[in-house]
Design an enzyme around this catalytic site. Structure first.
Site, short mmCIF file in Angstrom:
data_model
loop_
_atom_site.label_atom_id
_atom_site.label_comp_id
_atom_site.label_asym_id
_atom_site.label_seq_id
_atom_site.Cartn_x
_atom_site.Cartn_y
_atom_site.Cartn_z
N LYS A 15 2.84 -5.18 1.27
CA LYS A 15 3.65 -6.40 1.34
C LYS A 15 4.21 -6.54 2.75
O LYS A 15 4.85 -5.62 3.27
CB LYS A 15 4.80 -6.32 0.34
CG LYS A 15 5.79 -7.49 0.45
CD LYS A 15 6.98 -7.30 -0.46
CE LYS A 15 7.85 -6.13 -0.06
NZ LYS A 15 8.52 -6.34 1.27
N ALA A 98 8.37 4.84 2.78
CA ALA A 98 9.60 4.33 3.41
C ALA A 98 9.29 3.65 4.73
O ALA A 98 9.89 3.95 5.76
CB ALA A 98 10.61 5.47 3.61
N SER A 99 8.35 2.70 4.68
CA SER A 99 7.86 2.11 5.92
C SER A 99 8.03 0.60 6.01
O SER A 99 7.53 -0.03 6.94
CB SER A 99 6.38 2.47 6.10
OG SER A 99 5.59 1.96 5.03
N ILE A 101 6.79 -1.82 4.08
CA ILE A 101 5.67 -2.65 3.64
C ILE A 101 5.45 -2.53 2.13
O ILE A 101 4.35 -2.79 1.63
CB ILE A 101 4.38 -2.36 4.43
CG1 ILE A 101 4.08 -0.86 4.46
CG2 ILE A 101 4.48 -2.91 5.84
CD1 ILE A 101 2.78 -0.53 5.19
N GLY A 102 6.49 -2.14 1.43
CA GLY A 102 6.50 -2.21 -0.03
C GLY A 102 5.52 -1.31 -0.74
O GLY A 102 5.06 -1.65 -1.83
N GLY A 103 5.22 -0.15 -0.18
CA GLY A 103 4.23 0.72 -0.81
C GLY A 103 4.57 1.12 -2.23
O GLY A 103 3.75 0.98 -3.14
N GLY A 104 5.79 1.60 -2.46
CA GLY A 104 6.19 2.00 -3.81
C GLY A 104 6.23 0.83 -4.77
O GLY A 104 5.77 0.93 -5.91
N SER A 105 6.75 -0.30 -4.30
CA SER A 105 6.80 -1.49 -5.15
C SER A 105 5.40 -1.99 -5.46
O SER A 105 5.12 -2.43 -6.59
CB SER A 105 7.60 -2.59 -4.45
OG SER A 105 8.95 -2.19 -4.26
N ALA A 106 4.51 -1.95 -4.48
CA ALA A 106 3.13 -2.37 -4.70
C ALA A 106 2.45 -1.47 -5.71
O ALA A 106 1.69 -1.93 -6.57
CB ALA A 106 2.36 -2.38 -3.38
N ASP A 145 11.73 -5.47 -5.36
CA ASP A 145 10.52 -5.99 -4.72
C ASP A 145 9.32 -6.01 -5.66
O ASP A 145 8.28 -6.59 -5.32
CB ASP A 145 10.16 -5.16 -3.50
CG ASP A 145 11.05 -5.45 -2.30
OD1 ASP A 145 11.90 -6.37 -2.41
OD2 ASP A 145 10.92 -4.77 -1.28
#
Length: 307
Positions: A15, A98-99, A101-106, A145
Site C-alpha cells: 500500500k 514497519a516500513s 507500505i502496509g505490509g502487515g495490513s496487506a 489500514d
C-alpha cells in the site's frame, strides 16, 4: 482413495500513500486522515490450505521468527473469519516490516480474501460470499489500514480509515520503492507531529487518467508525517535525496509513517535505471521497481491437487 487438497494463494500488494494529510485527532486518540492510496505490484504472498496441522509459517527474505507468533495479524484475521477449524497458513514475506507500505495490513487483507475464497471452495460454491458491513467493522478492529487493503485498488481514504472512496482509472505509474533498512515506529512519528489539524486534500483531479495532471496535483499535496519521520529517522532524508537526484523521477515522497519512500516515473525503463543507480550507491538498501497496478493480482487463486 483419491482426495482433493484445496488451498488458495493470495497476493498482498504494498500500500502506497501517494499523499497523506493528518486533519485532526479524536478524543480516543485516533488520528483523522485524508489520504490517497494506491497499490503496487510488489508485495507478499499468502497461501491458505485446509490440509496440514494448521498454524502459520513464514519464509522469504523479510521473514523474522516473531512473524509466526500468536499475535500475528494474519492469525487474528483467520481466527475471526475462519473460526476454530484447522487452517494452514504460509506467508512469503517480501516487504520490509514497519516500513510504511502496509505490509502487515496487506497480509491480513489477503488472509481475509483468501478465507472467503477457501470457504466457498470447501463448500462447493462457485463464488465467495460478498463482504458485509459486519466484516468491515471486524477488519477495522484488527487494523485501521486493513479495510482499505481488502480491495487493493486506488482510493481516497478518510476518517480513521473507515471512509473509503474508490478512485477509478488511476494511471499505472512505474514506481520505485526504497527503504534504508531502518524500522520506524508509527506511534513515535505521530507523537512528533507538531500540528494535528491540517488542511485536507485539495479538490481531486477531474480525470485520474490524465497522467500529467494527476502528477501535478500530487506534487501540491503532502505527507504530514514526513517531517516528524525525518526527526526520528534521518535516513529517510538520504533516501529522498537519492530519489530526487534522478531527473526522470516526477514525484518523490515518503509513504505512510516511513521509512519507505517512493519515486513515480513516466516510463518503466527510467524507474529501472534509477533503481540500478541507487542500488549501486547504497547496496544495503531495500529497492524494488513495479507499477501501481497491484489490485490486478489481488484476487485469490484456487489451488487443487489430488493425492
Amino acid at each position: 482413495m483419491r482426495k482433493d487438497k484445496i488451498g488458495v494463494e493470495v497476493f498482498a500488494p504494498a500500500k502506497i500513500n501517494l499523499c497523506l494529510h493528518v486533519t485532526g485527532q479524536r478524543s480516543d486518540g485516533y488520528h483523522l486522515l485524508d489520504t490517497l492510496v494506491a497499490f503496487a505490484d510488489i508485495g507478499d504472498t499468502v497461501t491458505l490450505s485446509v490440509d496440514g496441522p494448521g498454524g502459520l509459517d513464514v519464509s522469504g527474505p523479510e521473514a523474522t521468527p516473531d512473524l509466526a507468533g500468536d499475535g500475528n495479524i494474519m492469525s487474528a484475521t483467520a481466527a475471526r473469519f475462519w473460526g476454530e477449524e484447522a487452517l494452514s497458513m504460509h506467508l512469503d514475506k517480501q516487504l520490509p516490516i514497519a516500513s510504511g507500505i502496509g505490509g502487515g495490513s496487506a497480509d491480513a487483507a489477503a488472509t481475509y480474501r483468501g478465507v472467503l475464497a477457501l470457504r466457498a471452495a470447501v463448500e462447493g460454491r462457485d463464488n465467495p460470499r460478498d463482504p458485509t458491513a459486519e466484516d468491515a467493522v471486524a477488519l477495522m478492529e484488527i487494523g485501521a489500514d486493513v479495510p482499505m487493503c481488502v480491495p487493493s485498488t486506488p482510493a481516497r481514504v478518510q476518517g480513521i480509515g473507515e471512509q473509503i472512496t474508490p478512485i477509478s482509472d488511476l494511471h499505472p505509474y512505474p514506481i520505485l520503492l526504497v527503504n534504508p533498512r531502518v524500522q520506524v515506529s508509527t506511534p513515535t512519528v505521530f507523537k512528533r507531529l507538531a500540528r494535528k489539524e491540517n488542511p485536507a486534500l485539495d479538490r481531486l483531479p477531474r480525470d485520474f487518467e490524465d497522467r500529467d495532471l494527476v502528477l501535478d496535483w500530487l506534487g501540491a499535496q503532502r505527507n504530514d508525517l514526513q517531517a516528524p519521520a525525518l526527526e526520528v529517522c534521518p535516513e529517510v532524508g538520504a533516501v529522498l535525496e537519492a530519489l530526487g537526484k534522478d531527473q526522470a523521477c516526477r514525484l518523490t515522497r515518503m509513504s505512510g509513517s516511513g521509512a519507505t519512500c517512493f519515486g513515480l516515473f513516466i516510463r518503466m525503463h527510467e524507474a529501472t535505471a534509477a533503481a540500478e543507480a541507487i542500488s549501486a550507491a547504497h547496496p544495503g538498501w531495500w529497492i524494488r521497481v513495479g507499477r501501481l497496478k497491484g489490485g490486478r493480482r489481488a484476487a485469490p487463486q484456487l489451488i487443487r491437487s489430488t493425492t
